[in-house]
Design a protein around this motif. Structure first.
Motif, PDB file in Angstrom:
ATOM      1  N   THR A  47      -9.569   9.876   0.003  1.00  0.00           N
ATOM      2  CA  THR A  47      -8.636   9.746  -1.100  1.00  0.00           C
ATOM      3  C   THR A  47      -8.618  11.038  -1.894  1.00  0.00           C
ATOM      4  O   THR A  47      -9.598  11.774  -1.950  1.00  0.00           O
ATOM      5  CB  THR A  47      -9.014   8.566  -2.035  1.00  0.00           C
ATOM      6  OG1 THR A  47      -8.195   8.628  -3.192  1.00  0.00           O
ATOM      7  CG2 THR A  47     -10.479   8.630  -2.446  1.00  0.00           C
ATOM      8  N   ALA A  57      -5.751  12.143   5.652  1.00  0.00           N
ATOM      9  CA  ALA A  57      -5.132  11.027   4.922  1.00  0.00           C
ATOM     10  C   ALA A  57      -5.129   9.752   5.748  1.00  0.00           C
ATOM     11  O   ALA A  57      -5.119   8.650   5.213  1.00  0.00           O
ATOM     12  CB  ALA A  57      -3.700  11.386   4.515  1.00  0.00           C
ATOM     13  N   GLU A  71       0.839  -1.211   0.000  1.00  0.00           N
ATOM     14  CA  GLU A  71       0.000   0.000   0.000  1.00  0.00           C
ATOM     15  C   GLU A  71       0.874   1.261   0.000  1.00  0.00           C
ATOM     16  O   GLU A  71       0.614   2.209  -0.741  1.00  0.00           O
ATOM     17  CB  GLU A  71      -0.922   0.021   1.225  1.00  0.00           C
ATOM     18  CG  GLU A  71      -1.897  -1.159   1.338  1.00  0.00           C
ATOM     19  CD  GLU A  71      -2.940  -1.189   0.221  1.00  0.00           C
ATOM     20  OE1 GLU A  71      -3.254  -0.121  -0.316  1.00  0.00           O
ATOM     21  OE2 GLU A  71      -3.414  -2.284  -0.121  1.00  0.00           O
ATOM     22  N   ASN A  99       2.554   6.598  -6.937  1.00  0.00           N
ATOM     23  CA  ASN A  99       1.523   7.462  -7.521  1.00  0.00           C
ATOM     24  C   ASN A  99       1.705   8.941  -7.209  1.00  0.00           C
ATOM     25  O   ASN A  99       1.452   9.787  -8.048  1.00  0.00           O
ATOM     26  CB  ASN A  99       0.133   7.042  -7.018  1.00  0.00           C
ATOM     27  CG  ASN A  99      -0.373   5.789  -7.707  1.00  0.00           C
ATOM     28  OD1 ASN A  99       0.127   5.422  -8.773  1.00  0.00           O
ATOM     29  ND2 ASN A  99      -1.338   5.125  -7.108  1.00  0.00           N
ATOM     30  N   TYR A 100       2.101   9.236  -5.962  1.00  0.00           N
ATOM     31  CA  TYR A 100       2.077  10.626  -5.532  1.00  0.00           C
ATOM     32  C   TYR A 100       3.454  11.280  -5.474  1.00  0.00           C
ATOM     33  O   TYR A 100       3.573  12.496  -5.478  1.00  0.00           O
ATOM     34  CB  TYR A 100       1.423  10.748  -4.154  1.00  0.00           C
ATOM     35  CG  TYR A 100      -0.006  10.267  -4.124  1.00  0.00           C
ATOM     36  CD1 TYR A 100      -1.008  10.999  -4.751  1.00  0.00           C
ATOM     37  CD2 TYR A 100      -0.352   9.079  -3.486  1.00  0.00           C
ATOM     38  CE1 TYR A 100      -2.319  10.563  -4.735  1.00  0.00           C
ATOM     39  CE2 TYR A 100      -1.670   8.639  -3.467  1.00  0.00           C
ATOM     40  CZ  TYR A 100      -2.643   9.386  -4.093  1.00  0.00           C
ATOM     41  OH  TYR A 100      -3.945   8.952  -4.078  1.00  0.00           O
ATOM     42  N   ILE A 155       2.167  15.287   2.541  1.00  0.00           N
ATOM     43  CA  ILE A 155       0.716  15.108   2.699  1.00  0.00           C
ATOM     44  C   ILE A 155       0.160  16.349   3.380  1.00  0.00           C
ATOM     45  O   ILE A 155       0.559  16.695   4.485  1.00  0.00           O
ATOM     46  CB  ILE A 155       0.410  13.846   3.522  1.00  0.00           C
ATOM     47  CG1 ILE A 155       1.004  12.618   2.820  1.00  0.00           C
ATOM     48  CG2 ILE A 155      -1.089  13.669   3.716  1.00  0.00           C
ATOM     49  CD1 ILE A 155       1.042  11.375   3.673  1.00  0.00           C
ATOM     50  N   ARG A 214       2.693   1.870  -3.349  1.00  0.00           N
ATOM     51  CA  ARG A 214       1.820   2.401  -4.386  1.00  0.00           C
ATOM     52  C   ARG A 214       1.603   3.897  -4.177  1.00  0.00           C
ATOM     53  O   ARG A 214       1.619   4.666  -5.121  1.00  0.00           O
ATOM     54  CB  ARG A 214       0.497   1.650  -4.424  1.00  0.00           C
ATOM     55  CG  ARG A 214      -0.361   2.114  -5.605  1.00  0.00           C
ATOM     56  CD  ARG A 214      -1.542   1.248  -5.877  1.00  0.00           C
ATOM     57  NE  ARG A 214      -1.157  -0.112  -6.247  1.00  0.00           N
ATOM     58  CZ  ARG A 214      -1.210  -1.135  -5.437  1.00  0.00           C
ATOM     59  NH1 ARG A 214      -1.604  -0.992  -4.206  1.00  0.00           N
ATOM     60  NH2 ARG A 214      -0.862  -2.316  -5.861  1.00  0.00           N
ATOM     61  N   ASN A 215       1.425   4.318  -2.924  1.00  0.00           N
ATOM     62  CA  ASN A 215       1.328   5.752  -2.627  1.00  0.00           C
ATOM     63  C   ASN A 215       2.565   6.486  -3.128  1.00  0.00           C
ATOM     64  O   ASN A 215       2.478   7.521  -3.769  1.00  0.00           O
ATOM     65  CB  ASN A 215       1.236   5.986  -1.110  1.00  0.00           C
ATOM     66  CG  ASN A 215      -0.180   5.814  -0.601  1.00  0.00           C
ATOM     67  OD1 ASN A 215      -1.093   5.610  -1.383  1.00  0.00           O
ATOM     68  ND2 ASN A 215      -0.344   5.888   0.708  1.00  0.00           N
ATOM     69  N   GLY A 250      -5.041   3.081   1.664  1.00  0.00           N
ATOM     70  CA  GLY A 250      -3.588   3.020   1.782  1.00  0.00           C
ATOM     71  C   GLY A 250      -3.057   3.207   3.174  1.00  0.00           C
ATOM     72  O   GLY A 250      -2.649   2.235   3.817  1.00  0.00           O
ATOM     73  N   LEU A 251      -3.080   4.440   3.691  1.00  0.00           N
ATOM     74  CA  LEU A 251      -2.445   4.708   4.971  1.00  0.00           C
ATOM     75  C   LEU A 251      -3.168   4.077   6.165  1.00  0.00           C
ATOM     76  O   LEU A 251      -2.535   3.364   6.938  1.00  0.00           O
ATOM     77  CB  LEU A 251      -2.279   6.218   5.166  1.00  0.00           C
ATOM     78  CG  LEU A 251      -1.215   6.882   4.273  1.00  0.00           C
ATOM     79  CD1 LEU A 251      -1.182   8.385   4.543  1.00  0.00           C
ATOM     80  CD2 LEU A 251       0.160   6.298   4.500  1.00  0.00           C
TER      81      LEU A 251
END
Lengths: 131, 141
Positions: B104, B98, B54, B61-62, B92, B57-58, B112-113
């Motif tokens: 999201t 978050a 997870e 993506n970010y 963040i 992926r964050n 995720g978090l």
């Protein structure tokens, strides 16, 4: 990169009215998305009434793969096909629940045989309704 | 950073760079094998691997990727696997949001978090606007 995707192509087998998919690799996100659309295309092409997806080899299902599976179940049901996820490992099931991921519309079965029975029963019930 | 749980007695098992989507798969498999290596049970192996997936992926993506450090050592007197993920992304903005379920910014489902936090024994996060985010996951053996 392209060859890597081709190498890791996940086969979709049709037996009678059902599609059988056995996921044998740890999927990266794009492969998961690709599999989702391949299965839907296969449903459209063959008119399959059910899809059995064996994930017994998967050691992990994270929110992305979980979302892919439940999204596919929803899309398949719009196309009048049922999706059954088969063989989820206990540790994977525990982790999915703790992660907080709901998988609405996803039916599960302990193994391929039970999953096949579920789909056959669903088809019989539907035929009775139609009659 | 992360003062309560930084210990000189930890030993570094691995250090990896996350750049591509393939690295997400590669690194989570590495985490699994290190968890196995310190004789973690199968369910905990799966929990830590999923939590890391997870986070990766964050990061992908970010934040355009980042770094992952895998360590082992005592935390509060118990043997643990310690995974530190750091990126140089935008940070963040609203950490409280978050960390809440279902929130999201659009690319994910918002698991995720908070999801990752539930899967580990200790979860620490530090984020700074335009500097990046560091998350540390600790799972006792």
């Amino acid at each position: 990169m392209n060859t890597d995707l081709q190498e890791k192509r996940i086969p979709i087998i049709k037996i009678r009215d059902f599609l059988i998919v056995s996921i044998q690799v740890d999927m990266h996100d794009r492969l998961a998305i690709k599999l989702q659309s391949q299965i839907l295309e296969e449903i459209a092409k063959t008119g399959a009434k059910g899809v059995l997806i064996d994930i017994s080899v998967l050691e992990m299902v994270d929110s992305f793969i979980g979302r892919m599976l439940s999204g596919m179940a929803t899309m398949a049901s719009i196309m009048d096909a049922a999706v059954v996820i088969v063989g989820m490992q206990p540790a994977v099931a525990i982790t999915l629940v703790e992660l907080g991921l709901d998988m609405p519309g996803v039916d599960t079965a302990l193994n391929m045989e039970k999953g096949m029975e579920m789909l056959e029963k669903r088809m019989r019930d539907q035929q009775v309704e139609d009659f | 950073m992360f003062e309560q749980t930084t210990d000189k007695n930890w030993s570094l098992l691995d250090k990896q760079v996350l750049e591509t989507e393939y690295d997400i798969v590669r690194i989570r498999q590495l985490i699994r094998s290190h968890a196995k290596g310190i004789q973690m049970g199968i369910v905990d192996q799966t929990r830590i691997t999923t939590a890391v997936s997870e986070l990766l992926r964050n990061m992908y993506n970010y934040a355009n990727g980042g770094e992952v450090q895998i360590e082992t050592g005592p935390v509060e007197g118990k043997m643990a696997l310690i995974i530190t993920c750091s990126d140089h992304g935008p940070g963040i903005e609203n950490l409280e949001m978050a960390m809440s379920d279902g929130y999201t910014t659009g690319m994910g489902l918002g698991y995720g978090l908070p999801g990752a936090k539930r899967l580990v024994d200790k979860f620490e996060i530090e984020t700074q606007k335009d500097k990046g985010t560091t998350v540390r996951l600790i799972k006792w053996r």
